[in-house]
Design an enzyme around this catalytic site. Structure first.
Site, PDB file in Angstrom:
ATOM      1  N   SER A  19       0.839  -1.213   0.000  1.00  0.00           N
ATOM      2  CA  SER A  19       0.000   0.000   0.000  1.00  0.00           C
ATOM      3  C   SER A  19       0.867   1.253   0.000  1.00  0.00           C
ATOM      4  O   SER A  19       0.620   2.210  -0.754  1.00  0.00           O
ATOM      5  CB  SER A  19      -0.885   0.024   1.251  1.00  0.00           C
ATOM      6  OG  SER A  19      -1.799  -1.032   1.227  1.00  0.00           O
ATOM      7  N   ARG A  77       1.610   4.270  -3.060  1.00  0.00           N
ATOM      8  CA  ARG A  77       1.364   5.683  -2.748  1.00  0.00           C
ATOM      9  C   ARG A  77       2.632   6.518  -2.876  1.00  0.00           C
ATOM     10  O   ARG A  77       2.577   7.688  -3.286  1.00  0.00           O
ATOM     11  CB  ARG A  77       0.780   5.798  -1.327  1.00  0.00           C
ATOM     12  CG  ARG A  77      -0.683   5.321  -1.253  1.00  0.00           C
ATOM     13  CD  ARG A  77      -1.062   4.987   0.179  1.00  0.00           C
ATOM     14  NE  ARG A  77      -2.484   4.711   0.365  1.00  0.00           N
ATOM     15  CZ  ARG A  77      -3.085   3.552   0.103  1.00  0.00           C
ATOM     16  NH1 ARG A  77      -2.379   2.540  -0.398  1.00  0.00           N
ATOM     17  NH2 ARG A  77      -4.372   3.386   0.341  1.00  0.00           N
ATOM     18  N   GLY A  90      -5.456  -3.858  -8.032  1.00  0.00           N
ATOM     19  CA  GLY A  90      -6.655  -3.065  -7.739  1.00  0.00           C
ATOM     20  C   GLY A  90      -6.289  -1.738  -7.105  1.00  0.00           C
ATOM     21  O   GLY A  90      -6.843  -0.687  -7.441  1.00  0.00           O
ATOM     22  N   ARG A 143     -12.930  -7.021 -11.845  1.00  0.00           N
ATOM     23  CA  ARG A 143     -13.240  -6.398 -10.548  1.00  0.00           C
ATOM     24  C   ARG A 143     -14.030  -5.095 -10.718  1.00  0.00           C
ATOM     25  O   ARG A 143     -13.853  -4.382 -11.689  1.00  0.00           O
ATOM     26  CB  ARG A 143     -11.934  -6.151  -9.772  1.00  0.00           C
ATOM     27  CG  ARG A 143     -11.271  -7.465  -9.387  1.00  0.00           C
ATOM     28  CD  ARG A 143      -9.959  -7.268  -8.677  1.00  0.00           C
ATOM     29  NE  ARG A 143     -10.148  -6.725  -7.340  1.00  0.00           N
ATOM     30  CZ  ARG A 143      -9.128  -6.398  -6.535  1.00  0.00           C
ATOM     31  NH1 ARG A 143      -7.875  -6.546  -6.956  1.00  0.00           N
ATOM     32  NH2 ARG A 143      -9.347  -5.929  -5.331  1.00  0.00           N
ATOM     33  N   SER A 184     -13.392   1.220   2.449  1.00  0.00           N
ATOM     34  CA  SER A 184     -12.383   0.969   1.425  1.00  0.00           C
ATOM     35  C   SER A 184     -11.363   2.096   1.393  1.00  0.00           C
ATOM     36  O   SER A 184     -11.693   3.242   1.062  1.00  0.00           O
ATOM     37  CB  SER A 184     -13.044   0.825   0.052  1.00  0.00           C
ATOM     38  OG  SER A 184     -12.042   0.869  -0.950  1.00  0.00           O
ATOM     39  N   GLN A 196      -9.036   2.219  -0.689  1.00  0.00           N
ATOM     40  CA  GLN A 196      -8.794   2.547  -2.094  1.00  0.00           C
ATOM     41  C   GLN A 196      -9.732   3.652  -2.552  1.00  0.00           C
ATOM     42  O   GLN A 196      -9.332   4.591  -3.230  1.00  0.00           O
ATOM     43  CB  GLN A 196      -8.972   1.305  -2.966  1.00  0.00           C
ATOM     44  CG  GLN A 196      -7.919   0.238  -2.701  1.00  0.00           C
ATOM     45  CD  GLN A 196      -8.145  -1.013  -3.527  1.00  0.00           C
ATOM     46  OE1 GLN A 196      -9.113  -1.120  -4.260  1.00  0.00           O
ATOM     47  NE2 GLN A 196      -7.248  -1.975  -3.399  1.00  0.00           N
ATOM     48  N   ASP A 238      -6.863  -8.294   4.096  1.00  0.00           N
ATOM     49  CA  ASP A 238      -6.053  -9.164   3.231  1.00  0.00           C
ATOM     50  C   ASP A 238      -5.501 -10.375   3.980  1.00  0.00           C
ATOM     51  O   ASP A 238      -4.855 -11.238   3.378  1.00  0.00           O
ATOM     52  CB  ASP A 238      -4.888  -8.374   2.624  1.00  0.00           C
ATOM     53  CG  ASP A 238      -5.378  -7.303   1.652  1.00  0.00           C
ATOM     54  OD1 ASP A 238      -6.488  -7.456   1.097  1.00  0.00           O
ATOM     55  OD2 ASP A 238      -4.654  -6.317   1.448  1.00  0.00           O
ATOM     56  N   ARG A 253      -2.317 -14.383  -2.642  1.00  0.00           N
ATOM     57  CA  ARG A 253      -2.497 -14.705  -1.215  1.00  0.00           C
ATOM     58  C   ARG A 253      -3.157 -16.073  -1.009  1.00  0.00           C
ATOM     59  O   ARG A 253      -2.926 -16.732  -0.006  1.00  0.00           O
ATOM     60  CB  ARG A 253      -3.296 -13.611  -0.508  1.00  0.00           C
ATOM     61  CG  ARG A 253      -2.558 -12.278  -0.486  1.00  0.00           C
ATOM     62  CD  ARG A 253      -3.129 -11.323   0.538  1.00  0.00           C
ATOM     63  NE  ARG A 253      -2.909  -9.941   0.154  1.00  0.00           N
ATOM     64  CZ  ARG A 253      -1.752  -9.291   0.243  1.00  0.00           C
ATOM     65  NH1 ARG A 253      -0.693  -9.902   0.738  1.00  0.00           N
ATOM     66  NH2 ARG A 253      -1.637  -8.039  -0.154  1.00  0.00           N
TER      67      ARG A 253
HETATM   68  C1  S3P Z   1      -5.579  -1.293  -0.010  1.00  0.00           C
HETATM   69  C2  S3P Z   1      -6.839  -1.353   0.509  1.00  0.00           C
HETATM   70  C3  S3P Z   1      -7.594  -2.608   0.643  1.00  0.00           C
HETATM   71  C4  S3P Z   1      -6.700  -3.832   0.524  1.00  0.00           C
HETATM   72  C5  S3P Z   1      -5.737  -3.711  -0.624  1.00  0.00           C
HETATM   73  C6  S3P Z   1      -4.842  -2.514  -0.413  1.00  0.00           C
HETATM   74  C7  S3P Z   1      -4.918   0.021  -0.143  1.00  0.00           C
HETATM   75  O1  S3P Z   1      -8.587  -2.671  -0.375  1.00  0.00           O
HETATM   76  O2  S3P Z   1      -7.467  -5.006   0.382  1.00  0.00           O
HETATM   77  O3  S3P Z   1      -4.923  -4.861  -0.743  1.00  0.00           O
HETATM   78  O4  S3P Z   1      -3.686   0.059  -0.343  1.00  0.00           O
HETATM   79  O5  S3P Z   1      -5.610   1.042  -0.034  1.00  0.00           O
HETATM   80  P1  S3P Z   1     -10.017  -1.930  -0.215  1.00  0.00           P
HETATM   81  O6  S3P Z   1      -9.793  -0.491  -0.196  1.00  0.00           O
HETATM   82  O7  S3P Z   1     -10.799  -2.355  -1.442  1.00  0.00           O
HETATM   83  O8  S3P Z   1     -10.610  -2.470   1.040  1.00  0.00           O
END
Ligand code: S3P
Length: 447
Positions: free
Chosen positions: A25, A29, A95, A123, A167, A169, A319, A397
């Site tokens: 993550s 970023r 994602g 997705r 979320s 994300q 996760d 995973r």
């Molecule tokens: C993440 C947020 C999570 C997580 C993903 C990483 C991130 O997803 O499952 O592996 O870096 O913001 P969601 O925001 O869909 O919950």
């Protein structure tokens, strides 16, 4: 011809000290904010997994200069904004990559087409497109909000968005779009999710205000932010460290330490749950590294017991449920994981694949739309049977979780598509075998 798989078999005690790869993550970023900023950003400890490499390539496509200086050491020269890419941006399996980049790109007058691998193309992107659309972005995509998708950014206005699902994300996509929206952006999250975007935006000089409002977090990004390049040290990824730590907990005689692990409280739900299960976990040398708390975590083999995992803990370990389900298979009693419907829209439907993989290895499971219950098998010397070849649908995973299970099962456990492990944990097999794990190319499961 069957594709080459990997197989894990019953192993002696796992012993040693290792470093988890950089947090995925934070790595995404760091590259993204580095590219959006003005000037130079130096990153140390970047995860060099396939997902993050896609984000690095995407940042170059949007006009930043991205250089690899050495192992985990990268430099990004940002131009203070994004230029229109000359070609399709392919985010691979990621994602997080595609959703955050979409948010950032929406702030600029450009058109860009995103795609990804088969999993990512399946997705849902609607969760990000909805708020971006309310801000003024436009797009055209396949039905159901699926990739490939062409986004037309620019001319965004302020939004105050209440997250319908927890979320990070989606929160991050809105905040990144807000950097170039008239009036900034505001996100309200009823359940707190990982806060790396907020923390890192501040590290780049942005003003981000976070307040608690009747139990919800309100995050305000005022307009007119100028990001300036900075230096970032990426801590170890708790979602990756979970594999060697759980392997030590279930393999008799083991003691494994993972150094430099991110201990952000919004990411430590698994450690909390394992402790409740009776895991012998100790944390030492807790320190601050670049605005995040890190420490060295030691796991010793433990007799675990089943627990009820509170649903509100889900965002802090979303996760980690696949590997928790493996720990639960070796525990005494039932482990109920509820409120985990989000697992169905990850790199694969992780509830369905864990239920199928565990059942194939002789573990009792109950699957519900938003829950998974594992019936632990550990009573004295009664191990998990194993002896299955598990279908992973290319989910890293799911593959790593089942390989860890094989280390303490009666018969070997093998997985297909092991190449996908490199999306998040490129050195997984060598790190695990260095600790004493018996993982090698696929051998036939027990006859
Ligand atoms: C993440 C947020 C999570 C997580 C993903 C990483 C991130 O997803 O499952 O592996 O870096 O913001 P969601 O925001 O869909 O919950």
């Amino acid at each position: 011809m069957a594709a080459q798989g990997l197989s894990a078999r019953r192993s002696g005690p796992l012993k040693g000290r290792v470093r988890a790869p950089g947090d995925k993550s934070i790595s995404h970023r760091a590259l993204l904010l580095g590219a959006l900023a003005e000037g130079s950003t130096e990153i140390e400890g970047l995860l060099e997994g396939e997902d993050v490499k896609r984000t690095a390539a995407a940042m170059a496509a949007f006009g930043a200069t991205v250089e690899r200086l050495g192992e985990g050491r990268w430099r990004v020269e940002g131009r203070g904004g994004f230029a229109e890419p000359a070609d399709v941006v392919d985010c691979g399996n990621a994602g997080t990559g595609v959703r955050l980049i979409m948010g950032a790109a929406a702030g600029f007058e450009l058109a860009v087409t995103f795609t990804g691998d088969q999993s990512l193309r399946g997705r849902p992107m609607n969760r990000v497109l909805k708020p971006l659309g309310e801000m003024g972005a436009r797009w055209i995509c396949r039905s159901g909000g699926r990739l490939p998708l062409t986004l037309q950014g620019g001319g965004l206005k302020r939004i105050a968005y209440r997250l319908p699902e927890p979320s990070a994300q989606v929160k991050s996509a809105v905040l990144l779009a807000g950097l170039h929206a008239e009036g900034g952006a505001e996100v309200i999250e009823p359940e707190a999710t990982r806060d790396h975007t907020e923390r890192m935006l501040r590290g780049f000089g942005a003003d981000v205000q976070v307040t608690d409002e009747a139990g919800a977090r309100r995050i305000v990004l005022p307009p007119g932010q100028q990001l300036r390049g900075t230096s970032i040290h990426v801590p170890g990824d708790p979602s990756s460290a979970a594999f060697p730590l759980v392997a030590a907990l279930i393999t008799p005689g083991s003691e494994v330490t993972v150094e430099g692990l991110l201990l952000n409280p919004l990411r430590t739900g698994l450690l909390e749950t394992l402790r409740e299960m009776g895991a012998d976990l100790t944390v030492a040398n807790v320190r601050d590294e670049g605005g995040e708390s890190v420490g060295d975590v030691t796991a010793r083999h433990s007799q675990l017991k089943g627990v009820e995992v509170p649903p509100e803990r889900a965002p802090s370990m979303i996760d980690e449920y696949p590997i928790l389900a493996v720990a639960a298979a070796f525990a005494e009693g039932r482990t109920a994981m509820r409120g985990i419907g989000e697992m169905r829209v990850k790199e694969s439907d992780r509830i369905a694949l864990m239920a199928a993989g565990l059942a194939a290895c002789g573990v009792g499971v109950e699957e519900e739309p938003e829950a998974l219950t594992v019936v632990g098998s550990a009573r004295g010397n009664h191990p998990v049977a194993g002896g299955a070849r598990v279908v992973t649908h290319g989910d890293h995973r799911i593959a790593m979780s089942h390989l860890v299970m094989g280390l303490a099962s009666d018969q070997p456990v093998s997985v297909d598509e092991p190449g996908m492990i490199a999306t998040s944990f490129p050195g997984f097999v060598s790190l695990m075998t260095g600790l004493g794990a018996e993982i090698d190319e696929d051998r036939p499961a027990a006859a």
